[in-house]
Design an enzyme around this catalytic site. Structure first.
Site, PDB file in Angstrom:
ATOM      1  CB  CYS A 190      -0.933   0.016   1.208  1.00 50.40           C
ATOM      2  SG  CYS A 190      -1.955   1.510   1.301  1.00 50.40           S
TER       3      CYS A 190
ATOM      4  CB  CYS B 105      -5.227   2.625  -5.232  1.00 51.08           C
ATOM      5  SG  CYS B 105      -4.412   1.020  -4.990  1.00 51.08           S
TER       6      CYS B 105
END
Length: 290
Positions: free
Chosen positions: A78, A226
């Protein structure tokens, strides 16, 4: 009572990607997928990703970071969350460069070219069908045979697929807002071709230095940003020779700069990370159901 009860947390965001950072390096507390889901509940601290800092396992690293999506599933990477972890740890230690470990490997982070920017080395992308992974062989993953909608007039088709420590499918479109990603995203995320599900991105190449994109994030849903998807999209565009190896990315939540570094193929992501507030986890979140 759970050892997570009343534990402190930091609420942050990486260009709109909602992040909770939970530092358990000096705690005996452990965390389970059920705990991750409880924390993300409306009564808790809703997030896209939960970044859990655990004692380091590898020499020279600051922490081992486990990453949870809000459905309790675990992610290998992430990028926006790692920028938040970097910002918080830099502030606590006074350092400007640190190495963390995740399921995807070692992640180097450092202060970016400005005080409010942070750079994360996301490592090298993977293109092999087994590495992504896909359920069947595709020799060329710059495009794969996948479509949704009528066979003679598909709504979306022929995505590029890449692993950035997690699987990504990028559909190239003329208008990223012309599709109902909230409806199509879950269908594609859970398509049988993706045995570990996938992050689904709609991308439009504005010019050779600029890409606009939206992402349905595996295990989290429609997101403002993202980071790993931005990395995957930039790499996929460069593989197709539609952009260079340094590209400006526009996401609903903000801007990122992605460099696919030529000397070692590592992908560098630079962007902001914002602190919102600190708090303590409500013990009621972890009470057993009646």
């Amino acid at each position: 009572m759970s050892a997570l009860a009343n534990h402190s947390f930091s609420k942050m965001n990486g260009i709109g990607n909602e992040i909770v950072v939970l530092d358990l390096r000096d705690s005996a507390a452990a965390i389970t997928p059920d705990d991750a889901r409880a924390i993300s509940s409306p009564a808790g601290v809703p997030y896209d990703q939960l970044m859990v800092l655990l004692p380091p396992r590898a020499a020279g690293t600051e922490a081992f970071v486990r990453i949870y999506n809000n459905d309790g599933s675990e992610a290998g990477a992430c990028g926006n969350g790692m920028r938040c972890v970097a910002r918080q740890t830099f502030a606590a230690t006074g350092q400007s460069a640190l190495t963390f470990e995740t399921r995807a490997g070692l992640i180097n982070c450092w202060q970016g070219p400005a005080a409010d920017l942070y750079t994360v080395d996301m490592g090298a992308p993977k293109f092999g069908w087994r590495d992504i992974p896909l359920a069947e062989e595709f020799r060329d993953t710059r495009y794969i045979e996948l479509q949704i909608g009528p066979i003679d007039k598909p709504v979306l088709h022929s995505p590029s697929v890449v692993s950035m420590g997690n699987p990504h499918a990028i559909f190239w479109v003329d208008d990223i807002h012309a599709y109902d990603l909230e409806r199509l995203g879950p269908l594609l995320e859970n398509h049988p071709i993706f045995p570990e599900r996938a992050n689904i991105t709609l991308a439009h190449i504005v010019d050779r230095d600029h890409i606009a994109m939206r992402t349905w994030e595996r295990g989290a849903g429609l997101t403002l940003a993202c980071g790993s998807a931005a990395c995957a999209t930039a790499v996929a565009a460069a593989r197709l020779r539609r952009t260079g190896r340094v590209v400006h990315m526009t996401l609903p939540g903000g801007e990122l700069t992605i460099e696919w570094r030529e000397r070692d193929d590592h992908v560098l992501m630079t962007g902001q990370a914002a602190f919102e507030y600190e708090g303590h986890l409500n013990p009621a979140l972890f009470a057993p159901a009646a």
